[in-house]
Every structure is written in C-alpha cells, then in structure tokens.
Enzyme design. Structure first.
Site, PDB file in Angstrom:
ATOM      1  N   GLY A   1       4.757  -2.413  14.167  1.00 11.96           N
ATOM      2  CA  GLY A   1       6.460  -1.854  12.798  1.00 11.96           C
ATOM      3  C   GLY A   1       4.794  -0.765  13.030  1.00 11.96           C
ATOM      4  O   GLY A   1       5.387  -0.127  13.822  1.00 11.96           O
TER       5      GLY A   1
ATOM      6  N   THR B   1       7.430  -3.804   8.449  1.00 11.70           N
ATOM      7  CA  THR B   1       8.244  -2.785   8.286  1.00 11.70           C
ATOM      8  C   THR B   1       9.775  -2.495   8.415  1.00 11.70           C
ATOM      9  O   THR B   1      10.725  -2.013   7.745  1.00 11.70           O
ATOM     10  CB  THR B   1       8.062  -1.349   9.992  1.00 11.70           C
ATOM     11  OG1 THR B   1       6.652  -1.262   9.129  1.00 11.70           O
ATOM     12  CG2 THR B   1       9.065  -0.310   9.341  1.00 11.70           C
TER      13      THR B   1
ATOM     14  N   TRP C   1      11.806  -4.533   7.231  1.00  9.11           N
ATOM     15  CA  TRP C   1      12.478  -4.825   6.023  1.00  9.11           C
ATOM     16  C   TRP C   1      11.756  -3.420   4.738  1.00  9.11           C
ATOM     17  O   TRP C   1      12.702  -3.896   2.970  1.00  9.11           O
ATOM     18  CB  TRP C   1      11.533  -6.476   5.485  1.00  9.11           C
ATOM     19  CG  TRP C   1      11.809  -6.935   6.198  1.00  9.11           C
ATOM     20  CD1 TRP C   1      10.660  -7.309   7.035  1.00  9.11           C
ATOM     21  CD2 TRP C   1      12.882  -7.957   6.227  1.00  9.11           C
ATOM     22  NE1 TRP C   1      10.982  -9.245   8.198  1.00  9.11           N
ATOM     23  CE2 TRP C   1      13.265  -8.701   7.101  1.00  9.11           C
ATOM     24  CE3 TRP C   1      14.110  -7.798   5.701  1.00  9.11           C
ATOM     25  CZ2 TRP C   1      13.908  -9.739   7.621  1.00  9.11           C
ATOM     26  CZ3 TRP C   1      15.058  -9.161   5.519  1.00  9.11           C
ATOM     27  CH2 TRP C   1      14.761  -9.492   6.770  1.00  9.11           C
TER      28      TRP C   1
ATOM     29  N   GLN D   1      13.093  -1.131   2.021  1.00  7.13           N
ATOM     30  CA  GLN D   1      13.789  -0.459   1.073  1.00  7.13           C
ATOM     31  C   GLN D   1      13.714   1.066   1.036  1.00  7.13           C
ATOM     32  O   GLN D   1      14.333   1.627   1.169  1.00  7.13           O
ATOM     33  CB  GLN D   1      14.684  -1.330   0.134  1.00  7.13           C
ATOM     34  CG  GLN D   1      14.710  -2.891   0.686  1.00  7.13           C
ATOM     35  CD  GLN D   1      15.103  -3.992  -0.138  1.00  7.13           C
ATOM     36  OE1 GLN D   1      15.175  -3.866  -1.445  1.00  7.13           O
ATOM     37  NE2 GLN D   1      15.497  -4.814  -0.040  1.00  7.13           N
ATOM     38  N   GLY D   2      13.176   1.495   0.405  1.00  5.64           N
ATOM     39  CA  GLY D   2      13.282   2.384  -1.041  1.00  5.64           C
ATOM     40  C   GLY D   2      12.675   3.603   0.273  1.00  5.64           C
ATOM     41  O   GLY D   2      13.718   4.085   0.098  1.00  5.64           O
ATOM     42  N   GLY D   3      11.677   3.582   1.038  1.00  3.97           N
ATOM     43  CA  GLY D   3      11.492   5.295   1.768  1.00  3.97           C
ATOM     44  C   GLY D   3      10.063   5.199   1.856  1.00  3.97           C
ATOM     45  O   GLY D   3       9.392   4.392   1.781  1.00  3.97           O
TER      46      GLY D   3
ATOM     47  N   GLU E   1      10.843   6.688  -7.100  1.00  3.82           N
ATOM     48  CA  GLU E   1      10.422   5.605  -7.140  1.00  3.82           C
ATOM     49  C   GLU E   1       9.281   5.164  -8.904  1.00  3.82           C
ATOM     50  O   GLU E   1       8.170   6.609  -8.913  1.00  3.82           O
ATOM     51  CB  GLU E   1      10.000   4.474  -6.222  1.00  3.82           C
ATOM     52  CG  GLU E   1      11.161   4.914  -4.835  1.00  3.82           C
ATOM     53  CD  GLU E   1      10.771   3.980  -4.190  1.00  3.82           C
ATOM     54  OE1 GLU E   1       9.109   3.739  -4.097  1.00  3.82           O
ATOM     55  OE2 GLU E   1      11.351   3.336  -2.887  1.00  3.82           O
TER      56      GLU E   1
ATOM     57  N   HIS F   1       5.170  -7.191  -7.110  1.00  4.64           N
ATOM     58  CA  HIS F   1       6.925  -6.041  -6.560  1.00  4.64           C
ATOM     59  C   HIS F   1       7.071  -7.275  -8.334  1.00  4.64           C
ATOM     60  O   HIS F   1       7.830  -8.081  -8.251  1.00  4.64           O
ATOM     61  CB  HIS F   1       7.076  -5.710  -5.528  1.00  4.64           C
ATOM     62  CG  HIS F   1       8.533  -4.844  -5.948  1.00  4.64           C
ATOM     63  ND1 HIS F   1       9.584  -4.210  -6.804  1.00  4.64           N
ATOM     64  CD2 HIS F   1       8.705  -4.315  -4.975  1.00  4.64           C
ATOM     65  CE1 HIS F   1      10.432  -3.231  -6.756  1.00  4.64           C
ATOM     66  NE2 HIS F   1       9.649  -2.911  -5.675  1.00  4.64           N
TER      67      HIS F   1
ATOM     68  N   ARG G   1       3.923   0.713 -10.407  1.00  5.31           N
ATOM     69  CA  ARG G   1       4.293  -0.907 -10.568  1.00  5.31           C
ATOM     70  C   ARG G   1       3.479  -1.823 -11.066  1.00  5.31           C
ATOM     71  O   ARG G   1       3.994  -2.781 -11.837  1.00  5.31           O
ATOM     72  CB  ARG G   1       4.415  -0.952  -8.761  1.00  5.31           C
ATOM     73  CG  ARG G   1       5.212  -2.106  -7.953  1.00  5.31           C
ATOM     74  CD  ARG G   1       4.947  -2.057  -6.639  1.00  5.31           C
ATOM     75  NE  ARG G   1       6.048  -1.380  -6.561  1.00  5.31           N
ATOM     76  CZ  ARG G   1       6.438  -0.768  -5.066  1.00  5.31           C
ATOM     77  NH1 ARG G   1       6.118  -1.582  -3.668  1.00  5.31           N
ATOM     78  NH2 ARG G   1       7.364  -0.200  -4.649  1.00  5.31           N
TER      79      ARG G   1
ATOM     80  N   HIS H   1       4.032  -8.584  -2.781  1.00  5.21           N
ATOM     81  CA  HIS H   1       4.684  -7.362  -2.313  1.00  5.21           C
ATOM     82  C   HIS H   1       3.340  -6.838  -1.158  1.00  5.21           C
ATOM     83  O   HIS H   1       3.885  -7.065   0.007  1.00  5.21           O
ATOM     84  CB  HIS H   1       5.284  -6.238  -3.684  1.00  5.21           C
ATOM     85  CG  HIS H   1       6.613  -5.308  -2.555  1.00  5.21           C
ATOM     86  ND1 HIS H   1       6.940  -5.117  -1.336  1.00  5.21           N
ATOM     87  CD2 HIS H   1       5.847  -4.338  -2.556  1.00  5.21           C
ATOM     88  CE1 HIS H   1       7.279  -4.669  -1.295  1.00  5.21           C
ATOM     89  NE2 HIS H   1       6.641  -3.701  -1.480  1.00  5.21           N
TER      90      HIS H   1
ATOM     91  N   ARG I   1      -0.901   0.313  -5.326  1.00  6.87           N
ATOM     92  CA  ARG I   1       0.229   1.346  -4.293  1.00  6.87           C
ATOM     93  C   ARG I   1       0.711   2.153  -5.391  1.00  6.87           C
ATOM     94  O   ARG I   1       1.647   1.533  -5.729  1.00  6.87           O
ATOM     95  CB  ARG I   1       0.231   0.569  -2.718  1.00  6.87           C
ATOM     96  CG  ARG I   1       0.696   1.888  -2.349  1.00  6.87           C
ATOM     97  CD  ARG I   1       1.586   1.042  -0.523  1.00  6.87           C
ATOM     98  NE  ARG I   1       2.789   0.225  -0.977  1.00  6.87           N
ATOM     99  CZ  ARG I   1       3.159  -0.029  -1.251  1.00  6.87           C
ATOM    100  NH1 ARG I   1       4.230   1.117  -1.128  1.00  6.87           N
ATOM    101  NH2 ARG I   1       4.128  -1.140  -1.203  1.00  6.87           N
TER     102      ARG I   1
ATOM    103  N   SER J   1       3.155   3.212   1.362  1.00  6.68           N
ATOM    104  CA  SER J   1       2.904   2.670   2.863  1.00  6.68           C
ATOM    105  C   SER J   1       3.401   2.383   3.421  1.00  6.68           C
ATOM    106  O   SER J   1       2.221   2.542   4.836  1.00  6.68           O
ATOM    107  CB  SER J   1       3.108   0.796   2.324  1.00  6.68           C
ATOM    108  OG  SER J   1       4.941   0.651   2.230  1.00  6.68           O
TER     109      SER J   1
HETATM  110  C1  SIN Z   1      10.660  -0.363  -3.083  1.00  6.97           C
HETATM  111  O1  SIN Z   1      11.797  -0.481  -2.091  1.00  6.97           O
HETATM  112  O2  SIN Z   1      10.585  -1.118  -4.294  1.00  6.97           O
HETATM  113  C2  SIN Z   1       9.807  -1.178  -2.327  1.00  6.97           C
HETATM  114  C3  SIN Z   1       8.803   0.602  -1.654  1.00  6.97           C
HETATM  115  C4  SIN Z   1       7.340   0.147  -1.517  1.00  6.97           C
HETATM  116  O3  SIN Z   1       7.051  -1.147  -2.009  1.00  6.97           O
HETATM  117  O4  SIN Z   1       6.418   1.026  -1.609  1.00  6.97           O
END
Ligand code: SIN
Length: 553
Positions: free
Chosen positions: A25, A55, A57, A59-61, A126, A247, A296, A357, A392, A397
């Site tokens: 990854g 890696t 997978w 989504q957010g960034g 986020e 998550h 989170r 998560h 986290r 990450s």
């Molecule tokens: C998410 O897109 O909610 C996950 C991002 C992450 O785990 O930092």
C-alpha cells in the site's frame, strides 16, 4: 516491473535482498521507491496482488496543512484532541510538520488530486478537523488514485523486485536477535513445502492492520494482522492494541452480513450529511460542538448509545439534500456502492452502524520507524508510531504511512546489517489453529471486545480465545497461518483492553465510563515471553493540546 515468479522455485528455495518491504500500500511502495536508489536490492512482498491492501479502499483522502491559512500547528491540535491524551507529541509534530512536503512528493510521483476551478487543490473536511485540509481524488477514490500512481512509479523502477501472492510466514532472526530473513509461502503452492527463505539485511513491515479480527469491518480480507503477529513472535513490542477505531458510518447490510462492509466516507458528512435516529431526530445535536463532524469515537458512541436505547440495529445518514448531481460528481463510488445495495442516497436515508475500521496501535516504533528488533522497521497501519493515540484523526492514516516511510528510507541505508544466517530451528513447527477457527474468533471479538467493552465480557473473550488455541490445525496452509496470526493479536488486544480500566478515545468501557489520567495516562506494551503474551504499562504524560500546543496554534 520486475515480477519475480517465486512459484518457479523448488521447495526450500532461498533468495536474498538487502531490504524486504512487506506490503504494497502507500507505506510499502513509498518505502520501496525511496530506498531503490540507496541499496542494491529492494524487494516488495505482498500476499495478494499489488493493489489488494487497504490503501485502495481509502475514500475520504489524505490530511495535511496544505490550505491557505492552515498550519501544521493547527493540524497538530486536531490530531491531539482526537487522540484523547494518548498521542506521542514528537511523533505528531513529525507527521504534521513533514506532511505537506510528503503529499507534494506524492503529486510529483503522479497522484492526481481534485482541484478547484482556479487549479488549487480542492480540500474538504472530515470529523475532528477544524479546517478544510483533506486532499481527495476522483471525488471519493483517493486511495485508488494513490495506489495507481505508486504502482506506476514502481513499474517505472524495474530495479524494485516485486513478489505477489507471497505470504510472509515468519521473520527469521540471527543469533544476536536482529533480522536475518523471512520465510515466505507462495500462495496456491500446496502446504509447508512451498515455504522458502529470503535472507535479508532489513525488513520494512508495511502490511496493514487487523480488521479481520471482527465480523464486520471496512478492511479487505487480507487484513489479518500478519505483520503484528510475526513482529511479536520475532521479539518486537506491540503497543496500544486496545485502541481499535470503529468508523461511525458503515453501511448496515443486516446482522448476518460478514467481512468487508461498504464505507460511507466522513467526507459525506463533511459536505453536509447528518445522522438521524429512527424518529428523524438529529443524533449529534447537543452531543458535541462539531456535531456530525465530531471526532470519530464520539460519533460512533452516540450512534451505539441510541442503538442500545432503542433496540435498533442501525441509525441513518441523511444526505438527500446533497442532490443527485452532487452525488454523481463528488461521491460516484459511494453512490454506486449504495445503489448496489438498493439505496439511492439522493432519495433514501442510508442505514449505518459503526464497524471496525482502523488499528491505532501496532508494532511500537521510534520516530524513524525502528522497532526494537535490530533491522526491523514498521510503517503505516501495522505500526504504532504514536501519532494516533487513542483515536486516529480522520485521513491521518495515509499521511502516516507516507511520512514515516520517507523517514525509514532516510536512516535505513546507514543502518544495514550484515547478511546473517538465521538462528537454527526458527520458524519451524510452531503450533497453528485451523482456518475454520476464524468464524468463532470473529464472533467472540465482535460480541465481547467490540465497540462497547466490560470486564466480564473481556475475561470471557480471553478464555474463549485461549480455548480456540487448544485445537491444533491438522493442515498447514495460509488459512491456518492467518487464523493463528489473528488469534495471537486478538489475545493481545483483549488483554490490553481488560487492563485499561477507563474509557479513552476508541476504547469504551461500560464499567469504567470516565477517562482516568491518574491511573492510565500511558501505554500498554505487549511482548511474547515463553509463548505467552505479557502486558506491561509504560506511563507517559497525557498529550492534550491545552498544555502542549506549539506557539501560534
Ligand atoms: C473516510 O473516508 O471516512 C475514512 C477516512 C479515514 O479513515 O481516515
């Protein structure tokens, strides 16, 4: 790419490399790319295809202080707040201080992040971030874009040897306790006869997390805690294992659904979606000043609390007002995944529940990725660098893997060991549990070591896991190696969760509902002694931003 076909080797083959990177990854490929010009022979070993890890997978960034007016100091504060007093301040400062430069290098290597109409990076927000600082790609496919860019960079570097479908079974150490090699099984090549030895002068573990410990997880099937387990067996220390992040918004597919579950990125809440209960009442109102963008752990707890109060198996995410056009442009992959399960998020509420998560803990490392086994380094989710603490911060990450792999590549070439012979007898004949033990293991971990924990459940879980270990495998195969790795790490996790008699970050004890700095500011470290995982407590001052913030934050 120099694809090496290990399957062509005879049983008992041996190979060598100066450095073996385990995992492919963001952390693994960054390490390999940065090391390739500094040592003669770098090999990347991955047990599936190069792209199969976590890696792709994401989504957010990726979070970094890249936006106008943002600073590493502000990123530091948000990271420490999320980490609930359990971060390592120096490590956090490394992460936020070197983050922006590391992301710029990723862009140079070809990662194409989304831009605004003026050509600047488009940054979103986020949970836990008080600034827009998440760079994303193709809307919601950031990990896939990073993985693509890194794989192409590796393809342009034929000197990096790549071994796909090759599972690391054990780390081999020399008589001085330092790294000497790895035993590797070529997947699909029968039983233990397929195990060969790669001798090496250093190993970089970048093998990801432990998500498959639980029945429902956002992690892919390959996340079977292999790196943590082999490091523990080789003499390394695992730290902070009890801090497993759930998550909050994972799509709920029914109680019988198992394995990898669809993630609904926090970025969807970052763009305005909000959580509601079965009566349509806003869930995060009055819970935290950041409401749906609280850290989170706080959002997961609010959802779980309402689920327990009402007896419902899920809550709902309302993102209908974002509209179809926005969904199609900003979150095309999440939209497709929702539709695959019969939900149109521009019309329907999305059923969500927390699921496993991310492992905030892992192989304990210093600021340069060194474990306490000479020649063994760890980076990314397998590692515990200290940046995540008890929870986290979203999108830290990918950044951690990037930053600490760069650091490893700075020091490792100057610390290379001699090629040593493995100490005799290592890696042979250790007891394994059958692959079929996995279902029971996940059941125990999910019901008793999951999001809400108490002493009775944790003690029962430890008993049940120990009993699972009493039934030996009759066949030696990858499923048995993976189940044994998961069992080793589950036991260590359950033991530290039992010992931590407080609630902090993602560790939630119903019998010890408060954070207790007097008793538990610090870390549980786990080591193997005479085949038993033994925990010890290392006190450390709580790292909350009010006392530790850099000037100017
Ligand atoms: C998410 O897109 O909610 C996950 C991002 C992450 O785990 O930092």
């Amino acid at each position: 790419m120099n694809m090496q076909l290990l399957s062509a080797r005879d049983p008992g083959w041996t190979e060598w490399a100066d450095v073996i990177v385990v995992g492919s990854g963001i952390a693994g490929l960054t390490a390999a790319l940065r090391l390739k010009d500094q040592v003669e022979r770098v090999a990347v070993v991955t047990k599936d295809e190069l792209k199969a890890g976590s890696t792709q997978w994401a989504q957010g960034g990726i979070a970094a202080a890249l936006g106008e007016g943002d600073t590493p100091a502000q990123h530091e504060v948000d990271t420490l707040v999320a980490g609930a007093g359990a971060c390592d301040l120096e490590a956090v400062r490394v992460l936020v201080g070197e983050g922006a430069e590391a992301v710029r290098e990723l862009i140079e290597w070809g990662a194409d992040f989304d831009k605004d109409p003026d050509g600047n990076l488009s940054l979103t927000r986020e949970g836990g971030h008080r600034r827009d600082r998440i760079a994303h790609a193709d809307g919601d496919a950031t990990g896939a874009e990073i993985q693509r860019a890194l794989m192409e960079a590796v393809r342009r570097a034929p000197e990096i040897l790549v071994f796909e479908h090759a599972m690391v079974v054990d780390l081999l150490t020399a008589t001085d306790g330092g790294v000497a090699g790895l035993t590797i099984h070529v997947m699909g090549e029968g039983d233990a006869d397929g195990v060969g030895i790669v001798r090496t002068r250093a190993v970089v573990l970048a093998s990801g997390g432990l998500g498959q410990v639980f029945s429902q997880t956002t992690n892919p099937a390959v996340a079977t805690a292999d790196g943590m387990a082999i490091a523990l067996r080789a003499g390394a220390t695992l730290r902070d294992l009890e801090f497993v992040q759930f998550h909050p918004t994972v799509m709920y597919l029914g109680e019988d659904s198992r394995g990898q579950q669809p993630l609904i990125s926090e970025a969807v809440r970052g763009e305005g979606a909000f959580l509601v209960d079965w009566d349509g009442a806003r869930l995060m109102e009055g819970v935290h000043e950041l409401r749906d963008l609280a850290p989170r752990d706080i959002v997961s707890k609010a959802i779980m609390k309402r689920m327990l109060e009402t007896g419902h198996p899920n809550m709902w995410l309302d993102a209908r007002h974002l509209g179809r056009e926005f969904w199609e442009r900003r979150f095309p992959n999440i939209l497709a995944s929702c539709k695959q399960h019969g939900v149109d998020p521009s019309v329907d509420l999305i059923p969500v529940a927390p699921a496993c998560h991310y492992a905030s803990g892992g192989v304990r490392t210093d600021l340069w990725g060194r474990s306490d086994v000479p020649g063994l380094y760890a980076t990314g989710e397998v590692a515990c660098s200290g940046v995540h603490g008890a929870n986290r911060l979203a999108s830290n990450s990918l950044l951690e893997g990037l930053v600490f792999s760069r650091r490893i590549a700075e020091v490792l070439p100057g610390e290379l060991r001699q090629l040593e012979d493995p100490a005799p007898g290592l890696g042979a004949g250790r007891p394994l549990v059958p692959g079929a033990a996995l279902k029971q293991l996940q059941e125990t971990m999910t019901t008793k070591v999951g999001v809400l924990r108490n002493a009775t459940g944790l003690a029962e879980a430890i008993d049940e896991l120990e009993q699972l270990g009493d039934t030996p495998a009759t066949e030696i195969d990858p499923a048995a190696w993976e189940a044994t790795n998961l069992l080793t790490v589950s036991l260590a996790l359950a033991k530290s969760a039992l010992l931590r008699e407080e609630t902090r970050g993602s560790h939630w004890r119903e019998d010890f509902a408060e954070r207790d700095d007097a008793g538990f500011a610090g870390h549980f470290d786990l080591r193997l002694r005479d085949g038993e995982t033994v925990a010890s407590f290392t006190p450390a001052p709580a790292t909350d931003p009010k006392t530790t913030t850099m000037a100017g934050a």
